[in-house]
Design an enzyme around this catalytic site. Structure first.
Site, PDB file in Angstrom:
ATOM      1  N   LYS A 139      16.632 -33.387  21.867  1.00 23.21           N
ATOM      2  CA  LYS A 139      17.405 -32.654  20.855  1.00 23.21           C
ATOM      3  C   LYS A 139      18.829 -32.404  21.349  1.00 23.21           C
ATOM      4  O   LYS A 139      19.797 -32.604  20.624  1.00 23.21           O
ATOM      5  CB  LYS A 139      16.699 -31.314  20.576  1.00 23.21           C
ATOM      6  CG  LYS A 139      16.971 -30.746  19.215  1.00 23.21           C
ATOM      7  CD  LYS A 139      16.093 -29.527  18.953  1.00 23.21           C
ATOM      8  CE  LYS A 139      14.990 -29.794  17.965  1.00 23.21           C
ATOM      9  NZ  LYS A 139      14.277 -28.601  17.523  1.00 23.21           N
ATOM     10  N   ARG A 165      16.805 -18.614   4.499  1.00 22.31           N
ATOM     11  CA  ARG A 165      15.826 -19.479   3.842  1.00 22.31           C
ATOM     12  C   ARG A 165      16.204 -20.914   4.130  1.00 22.31           C
ATOM     13  O   ARG A 165      17.370 -21.293   3.958  1.00 22.31           O
ATOM     14  CB  ARG A 165      15.854 -19.267   2.319  1.00 22.31           C
ATOM     15  CG  ARG A 165      15.435 -17.886   1.871  1.00 22.31           C
ATOM     16  CD  ARG A 165      15.893 -17.607   0.457  1.00 22.31           C
ATOM     17  NE  ARG A 165      17.347 -17.635   0.354  1.00 22.31           N
ATOM     18  CZ  ARG A 165      18.031 -17.615  -0.800  1.00 22.31           C
ATOM     19  NH1 ARG A 165      17.394 -17.572  -1.949  1.00 22.31           N
ATOM     20  NH2 ARG A 165      19.355 -17.643  -0.807  1.00 22.31           N
ATOM     21  N   PHE A 225      11.021 -14.947  -6.905  1.00 21.74           N
ATOM     22  CA  PHE A 225       9.674 -15.045  -6.305  1.00 21.74           C
ATOM     23  C   PHE A 225       8.569 -14.756  -7.315  1.00 21.74           C
ATOM     24  O   PHE A 225       7.470 -14.370  -6.948  1.00 21.74           O
ATOM     25  CB  PHE A 225       9.557 -14.144  -5.064  1.00 21.74           C
ATOM     26  CG  PHE A 225      10.204 -14.796  -3.871  1.00 21.74           C
ATOM     27  CD1 PHE A 225       9.432 -15.450  -2.927  1.00 21.74           C
ATOM     28  CD2 PHE A 225      11.578 -14.828  -3.720  1.00 21.74           C
ATOM     29  CE1 PHE A 225      10.008 -16.103  -1.858  1.00 21.74           C
ATOM     30  CE2 PHE A 225      12.174 -15.471  -2.663  1.00 21.74           C
ATOM     31  CZ  PHE A 225      11.384 -16.107  -1.725  1.00 21.74           C
ATOM     32  N   ALA A 270       5.215 -19.295 -10.656  1.00 26.09           N
ATOM     33  CA  ALA A 270       3.837 -19.750 -10.440  1.00 26.09           C
ATOM     34  C   ALA A 270       3.853 -21.208  -9.993  1.00 26.09           C
ATOM     35  O   ALA A 270       4.746 -21.967 -10.345  1.00 26.09           O
ATOM     36  CB  ALA A 270       3.049 -19.600 -11.730  1.00 26.09           C
ATOM     37  N   CYS A 291       6.936 -20.334   7.816  1.00 24.64           N
ATOM     38  CA  CYS A 291       7.051 -18.868   7.970  1.00 24.64           C
ATOM     39  C   CYS A 291       5.972 -18.073   7.241  1.00 24.64           C
ATOM     40  O   CYS A 291       5.211 -17.349   7.875  1.00 24.64           O
ATOM     41  CB  CYS A 291       8.431 -18.409   7.519  1.00 24.64           C
ATOM     42  SG  CYS A 291       9.729 -18.922   8.662  1.00 24.64           S
ATOM     43  N   LYS A 303       2.169 -18.176   8.424  1.00 25.94           N
ATOM     44  CA  LYS A 303       1.966 -17.616   9.772  1.00 25.94           C
ATOM     45  C   LYS A 303       2.341 -16.135   9.829  1.00 25.94           C
ATOM     46  O   LYS A 303       1.689 -15.352  10.504  1.00 25.94           O
ATOM     47  CB  LYS A 303       2.724 -18.436  10.806  1.00 25.94           C
ATOM     48  CG  LYS A 303       4.124 -17.972  11.118  1.00 25.94           C
ATOM     49  CD  LYS A 303       4.691 -18.655  12.351  1.00 25.94           C
ATOM     50  CE  LYS A 303       6.201 -18.489  12.428  1.00 25.94           C
ATOM     51  NZ  LYS A 303       6.692 -17.148  12.618  1.00 25.94           N
TER      52      LYS A 303
END
Ligand code: NAD
Length: 433
Positions: A35, A155, A250, A253, A261, A264
């Protein structure tokens, strides 16, 4: 300010680039040499809109550089951010070994008399800051440092604008010395800052993500009632969301939440609450509804197609959400594997996620192709699993011409049902007639 960031993934790299963009000097550290080699060669290992431009600009201006040496980072910065993974263990609790290792590594290179602020940006269980402090102290008795919690709310897919214009910045610390340096870092962002103790800051992140997941599961549970009653979940969501106390965000549907994220973090919050002796059982229901959403969708597919074996099915979308190449814990990936495990012949396409899906062999029994239209060639059904704009804007006439049977299962309510039906498609979506 001179800043280093340990861990140059989605959070570390984008944060580092944005800190440099507002004028700080940033060293991004990662122990993945491949990386670092890529970044030093001017290649960006992840796809995130706008990231390449700001990385290139800030490397050129000398404000951003990359190294695999933690010592280089810690020696040359006043503030050291930690942005390494905090993956789930099989029981849902958080694997904190990455954080613990970085804490030891930082301890081994801290020099006496050189004050440093160690800032945890990774998402961690409440009380992790205390453990990081103990660990650094155990391995370095002389070190002069404070540990701060500064959870990240970006986000994926809009990480750059989220970091440049955050809704709020949460800083958890009891140290005035650390706070003064944190202010210097964040002042250029002109965003509201909430200062708390370390434990509260850590808890805010898990509580916020759990609440967002709860909102998604809420509307998904409503979508099941809509399907059973003939109501339209989009209209219901608009009606609920126009209430300022609730908000429309949010309340979409679909196939449920996925990604690196939410699943977990909700599992982690359940595990933390269990461990503290105050079980958060509501979140178990959030998880159950989320899983049921995909099951119901598959049931709908079976009801229409009868037998999935040998059916040619196109799937649009592999990434867990649009505008990202991140395929970790993607519902689209799970759905593709559900279909291939029933021996459907799946061809899938994603604008940015294909490479990572191939690299990690996530959909071993499906074929990944290079365009949305190639995917639908000869298909008996099309599934929309990720709501990329490219799919919303596609010429449905062309799609129909290429398919064997004009049948769409829209798992993200992306298309206009009337427009799809007008083109002659049999069209199914989630919670809409
Ligand atoms: P990631 O896997 O993309 O990046 C983590 C990086 O850390 C990797 O490049 C890895 O090589 C590196 N790393 C691991 N151990 C290291 C070590 N000892 N020294 C140096 N580098 C090391 O992960 P991410 O998505 O950036 O997430 C990081 C943390 O931020 C997690 O706790 C996550 O929950 C949290 N978070 C993620 C997001 C998101 O949208 N991705 C948003 C908010 C918070």
């Amino acid at each position: 300010m001179d800043i280093s960031i340990i861990g140059s993934g989605y959070v570390g790299l984008v944060s580092g680039a944005c800190f440099a963009e507002v004028g700080h000097n940033v060293i991004c550290v990662d122990n993945d040499q491949r990386k670092i080699d890529m970044l030093q060669a001017g290649k960006i290992p992840i796809y995130e809109p706008g990231l390449e431009e700001i990385v290139t600009r800030n490397v050129a201006s000398g404000r951003l550089r990359f190294t695999s040496s933690i010592e280089d980072g810690v020696d040359n910065s006043q503030v050291v951010f930690i942005a390494v993974p905090t993956p789930p263990q099989p029981d849902g609790s958080v694997d904190l070994s990455f954080i613990e290792r970085v804490a030891r590594e930082i301890a081994s290179v801290l020099k006496p008399g050189a004050y440093r602020v160690v800032v945890d940006k990774s998402t961690v269980p409440v009380k992790t800051g205390e453990k990081v402090t103990e660990t650094i102290r155990r391995y370095n008795k002389e070190a002069d440092f404070d540990v701060v919690s500064n959870p990240e709310f970006l986000r994926e897919g809009c990480a750059v604008p989220d970091l440049m214009n955050p809704d709020r910045i949460v800083i958890g610390t009891n140290s005035d010395r650390a706070m003064a340096l944190m202010h210097k870092i964040y002042d250029p962002f002109n965003a509201p800052v909430l200062v708390t103790d370390v434990n509260s800051a850590e808890l805010i992140k898990h509580a916020a993500n759990s609440f967002l997941a709860l909102k998604i599961s809420y509307i998904n549970a409503v979508s099941a009632i809509c399907e059973a009653s003939g109501a339209d979940v989009e209209k219901v969501a608009s009606g609920i969301g126009m209430d300022k106390r609730i908000g429309r965000n949010f309340l979409n549907a679909g196939l449920g939440y996925g990604g690196s994220c939410f699943p977990k973090d909700i599992a982690a919050f359940i595990a933390i609450s269990d461990e503290l002796g105050v079980p958060f059982t509501l979140l178990k229901e959030v998880q159950r509804i989320n899983a049921a959403q995909r099951d119901r969708f598959l049931k709908k597919m079976r009801e229409t197609l009868w037998v999935l074996r040998d059916k040619k099915i196109a799937v649009w979308g592999i990434s867990f959400k649009p505008d990202t190449d991140d395929v970790r814990s993607s519902v689209a990936v799970d759905l593709i594997n559900d279909l291939t495990s029933e021996k459907a012949v799946v061809t899938c396409y994603d604008p940015k996620g294909a490479e990572k899906a191939k690299e990690f062999n996530l959909v071993p029994n499906a074929k990944i192709v290079d365009s949305a239209l190639e995917a639908v060639e000869g298909a008996e059904a099309l599934v929309i699993a990720t709501e990329w704009k490219e799919f919303a804007n596609i010429d449905l006439k062309e799609v129909k011409a290429r398919m064997h049977t004009p049948l769409i299962f829209d798992g993200r309510n992306l298309l206009d049902p009337d427009a799809a039906r007008k083109q002659g498609f049999v069209y199914h979506s989630v919670g809409r007639p």
